[in-house]
Write an enzyme that holds these catalytic residues in place. Structure first.
Site, PDB file in Angstrom:
ATOM      1  CB  ALA A 176      -0.922  -0.022   1.219  1.00 23.10           C
ATOM      2  CB  THR A 178       0.386   6.519  -0.977  1.00 23.72           C
ATOM      3  OG1 THR A 178      -0.838   5.803  -0.794  1.00 23.72           O
ATOM      4  CG2 THR A 178       0.641   6.718  -2.462  1.00 23.72           C
ATOM      5  CG  ASP A 179      -1.298   3.321   3.606  1.00 28.66           C
ATOM      6  OD1 ASP A 179      -1.873   4.347   3.209  1.00 28.66           O
ATOM      7  OD2 ASP A 179      -1.905   2.265   3.876  1.00 28.66           O
ATOM      8  CG  PHE A 180       4.196   1.923   3.850  1.00 28.57           C
ATOM      9  CD1 PHE A 180       3.921   1.796   5.208  1.00 28.57           C
ATOM     10  CD2 PHE A 180       3.438   1.203   2.950  1.00 28.57           C
ATOM     11  CE1 PHE A 180       2.932   0.943   5.663  1.00 28.57           C
ATOM     12  CE2 PHE A 180       2.448   0.338   3.392  1.00 28.57           C
ATOM     13  CZ  PHE A 180       2.188   0.199   4.747  1.00 28.57           C
TER      14      PHE A 180
END
Lengths: 402, 435
Positions: A176, A178-180
């Site tokens: 995922a 963009t979460d990171f």
């Protein structure tokens, strides 16, 4: 000099009301918590934080206090349970905010509006508040009420367009992404706002649209289009300027036949060194596709870690495609103390990721494992908010703390 | 400006030599000595309002020769890489390999609050960038090093490109298809992650300085920055002893593989997790939606609903035959509609679908336009559209104030205004190739 100036905890005395969930919000407040802020996660068993319900679970037993996914993002934090749908929920939340310097949240914008907890609302009880809202698409605009996930947002932000085998469907990263990615941008904005408040006493609101930050990770993709009218295309593992530049399969390690090495060459000297390590002087004059095939045949007989050592010793940028398992025994990460082993009441002795930077004077300190849901109710509601025993029990019985 | 320099210095000195203060970090000055590994860090600090002085080697920084170029003309002033990562910075040249150059650099640091550099660890001491050396002469400075593996440790002097960073940090093992080579995003994420995380570390050190008055060293590793991107793979290994792998067009969570997540629409691709919501918290609504279009097939049965509605259960999606069937239904459905219709209708039932945007899509996107995201930046060659601010701060807005510097553009500001040299002195430094 105040006492806090003598503390080695950077954010000693800074308190955060963390309403955010899943990845982006918790990973922003983790930076603060791991450096000494008192971060209070505000969650509910009525509508649990989704990551508490997501695997991996210890012993594969699902449970709100048993998810490794949740745990890794929430080290060093406290947690209260509070049902914001309960008639007393919002007023209790506001009493927590009154004692906080920072509010973080990552819902679609209608949630905080419905609860009467927008920045404007919360400023009335805490005028110097810094609040950061981190919805996928920002607080305003036609898509502001849209939902999403990091896996989808990498596609919306153009990152998936550049993450594919050449000419094939845009699969994006396997995470995922963009979460990171965007938590670093959000944390930077928040820390700059905190510095501004430190100097001026003035708080502010931060409208953080995750997509808008994520576009900054597409390198020259935007300018190549706006200046040259060209839509950049994905190159698999490749690079637009360098060859060889790719991942090559190595010899099996035991039963594991999925061992790979990244080998990259950015100049003539590195190419000569690569040819030298392989014992193939003719490689320096091979055409790029032919050289790629030669390298691939060669690496298939080589052990990935040994080959990496040889190539790096010869000055060729190369590295094993490391798996999560490999990272746990990586000597460099070990030297830097990346993984922290912390004890959790129900999950036991588990590895947590620390921040990737080392501060020489005030390094991160992961003070505790992730909190149980509602673990800190008594402390927060009684000692910070100031509830009497009677009031605390009243709310407990009425279901406000569900 | 002296006519002596007319051939080497730009003829236009922009108004940016006295930059307008804007952004929360406006009171602070950054010396930026980074290559492509760390250029985004200085750019972000510049966006936040700091005065960032990019120090280049005489003749221009090597990253000015990284493509693509405006009109594909290879020219140090036309690198779009340079433009992208050095907007909001001022520029001056300096030869750090000379003792005179190092002396000037020390004086420059005396005026600065931050130093960000990407010097290889084994070359740092020779360039006067050793941690102790910098700290003892500039105890109030926040000194940030961004290197491939960190300033110390067994791999400290190893070399890394972006792919080596995404490989060694664990991202590439999670990118690509099973049985096929691991890949990376073609835009460099190792560099991006290292730079963006370095800004966080830098600002944490800065906050500590506001209390103690003391600076410190921030040691940022690209490899370690990439480990941040593992999603749930690290706890999955720790808890279940399973390596999440390369899911191709799919998702893997906690060691459980789910179906595909990028689907072909009539006019491109859409992204949707958990079989487009057929499994999970919005399963009922999603099945009704497909049924409304007459395409839910057999999923309307109670038997399927019991398998798919996860409002009370846990979030592990079906696999095997069940998963394949859900996937097939969705593949057939998506092909019939445009991306915009699919995503708008999915969002109406609170189902987080998204469009897989191409660069053109992004620039034409109505939402970003409504938020006035894109920023026009003035260049001598005309206005150029850049991505806009990455956060909207209500009291101290961040902005893209000006383009990247041309070679030596701010020489007089840096050596004259900041360091107090006369025009003649600056000329003699230039003649000696120090600047």
């Amino acid at each position: 000099m105040t006492d806090s100036a003598l503390s080695d905890k950077v954010f000693d005395g800074i308190r955060v009301a963390d309403f955010a969930w899943v990845g982006v919000g918790p990973l922003v407040s983790k930076y603060l918590a791991d450096h000494g802020a008192e971060v209070i996660r505000i969650e509910s068993s009525v509508r649990p934080e989704p990551l508490r319900r997501a695997p991996p679970f210890v012993n594969d037993e699902p449970g709100l206090d048993n998810s490794g996914y949740y745990a890794d993002f929430n080290s060093s934090k406290q947690c209260v349970s509070l049902n914001l749908q309960h008639p007393d929920g919002v007023s209790i939340a506001k009493r927590i905010v009154e004692h906080c310097d920072i509010v973080t949240e990552s819902f679609t914008p209608k949630a905080m509006r419905a609860w009467g907890m927008t920045y404007e609302d919360l400023c009335e009880i805490r005028p110097d508040l810094i609040m950061i809202s981190m919805p996928m698409y920002g607080l305003t605009g036609p898509w502001s009420m849209w939902q999403g996930y990091g896996h989808v947002l990498q596609a919306a932000a153009g990152i998936s367009h550049l993450t594919a085998y050449p000419g094939e469907e845009p699969i994006g990263t396997g995470v995922a992404y963009t979460d990171f990615l965007v938590p670093h941008f959000a944390a930077s904005a928040l820390l700059a706002a905190l510095d501004h408040r430190q100097r001026t006493g003035e708080g502010q609101n931060i409208d953080f649209g995750q997509m808008e930050a994520a576009i900054h990770a597409t390198e020259t993709m935007v300018l190549d289009y706006t200046v040259n009218g060209r839509e950049q295309q994905p190159l698999g593992a490749g690079h637009p300027d360098y060859r060889p530049y790719g991942t090559y399969q190595c010899a099996a390690r035991g039963d594991d036949d999925d061992r790979w090495i990244a080998i990259t060459v950015t100049n003539e000297a590195e190419l000569a060194s690569l040819a030298d390590v392989a014992g193939q002087p003719s490689w320096t004059s091979l055409e790029a596709d032919a050289l790629d095939s030669e390298i691939a045949s060669w690496t298939r007989t080589q052990q990935a870690e040994e080959l990496m050592e040889q190539l790096q010793s010869a000055g060729v940028p190369a590295g094993v495609v490391q798996t999560p398992e490999d990272l746990r025994s990586d000597p460099q990460l070990d030297h830097r103390g990346h993984f922290w082993m912390l004890d959790h009441p129900t999950m036991g002795h588990r590895a947590y990721d620390g921040p990737s930077f080392r501060l020489s004077e005030t390094p991160a300190d992961l003070t505790k494992a992730a909190p149980l849901l509602g673990e800190d109710n008594e402390y927060v509601y009684k000692e910070i908010v100031g509830m009497s025993d009677e009031e605390y029990v009243e709310h407990l019985v009425s279901g406000a703390f569900d | 400006m002296g006519e002596l320099f007319s051939s080497t210095l730009p003829t236009i000195i922009h108004a940016m030599t006295t930059p307008t203060a804007a952004g929360p970090l406006a009171p602070f000055r950054v010396i930026d000595l980074t290559n492509e590994l760390g250029q985004l860090a200085g750019r972000m600090l510049g966006d936040l309002g700091a005065e960032v002085i990019k120090v280049e080697q005489p003749g221009g920084d090597v990253s000015r020769f990284i493509g693509p170029f405006r009109g594909d003309v290879v020219d140090p002033e036309y690198s779009l890489h340079w433009w992208t990562f050095n907007a909001n910075k001022l520029g001056a040249t300096l030869d750090l390999t000379t003792s005179r150059g190092q002396d000037l650099f020390t004086r420059l640091l005396n005026t600065a609050d931050f130093l960000i550099e990407t010097c290889p660890p084994d070359a740092a001491a020779a360039l006067g960038l050793g941690v102790e050396a910098v700290h003892s002469s500039h105890p109030g400075l926040v000194h940030t090093s961004i290197t491939p593996f960190g300033r110390e440790g067994p791999y400290a002097n190893w070399k890394a490109t972006d792919l080596v960073g995404t490989a060694m940090g664990g991202l590439s093992s999670l990118c690509g298809a099973p049985g096929r080579p691991p890949i990376r995003p073609t835009a460099s994420q190792g560099f991006t992650q290292a730079s963006a995380q370095a800004v966080v570390g830098t600002l944490i050190a800065h906050y500590q300085r506001t209390k103690s008055g003391r600076g410190q060293h921030v040691d940022q590793s690209m490899q370690e920055a990439v480990t941040f991107t593992h999603d749930n793979a690290s706890p999955t290994w720790d808890i279940r002893g399973i390596n999440n792998g390369r899911p191709g067009n799919g998702r893997e969570i906690g060691g459980y593989k789910s179906g595909q997540y990028v689907y072909e629409a009539a006019d491109g691709y859409v992204a949707a997790l958990s079989y487009g919501g057929l499994f999970g918290l919005t399963a009922r609504q999603t099945i009704e939606w497909l049924d409304h279009h007459g395409m839910a097939e057999d999923l309307t049965s109670e038997e399927w609903l019991a398998k798919l509605d996860a409002t009370q259960g846990i979030l592990i999606p079906p696999t095997g035959e069940d998963g394949d069937h859900l996937n097939d239904v969705l593949v057939r459905f998506c092909k019939q509609f445009t991306r915009a219709q699919l995503v708008a209708e999915a969002q109406q039932i609170r189902n987080g679908w998204g469009i897989v945007h191409t660069p053109k899509d992004l620039l034409e996107n109505e939402h970003l336009a409504a938020r006035e995201y894109w920023t026009e930046v003035e260049h001598e060659e005309g206005h150029v559209t850049y991505p806009g601010p990455w956060a909207k701060l209500s009291k101290t807005p961040i902005s893209i104030r000006h383009r990247a510097p041309r070679i030596g553009e701010h020489t007089f500001y840096v050596y004259g205004d900041l360091l107090g040299f006369s025009v003649d002195e600056i000329r003699s430094l230039a003649s000696a190739n120090v600047i």
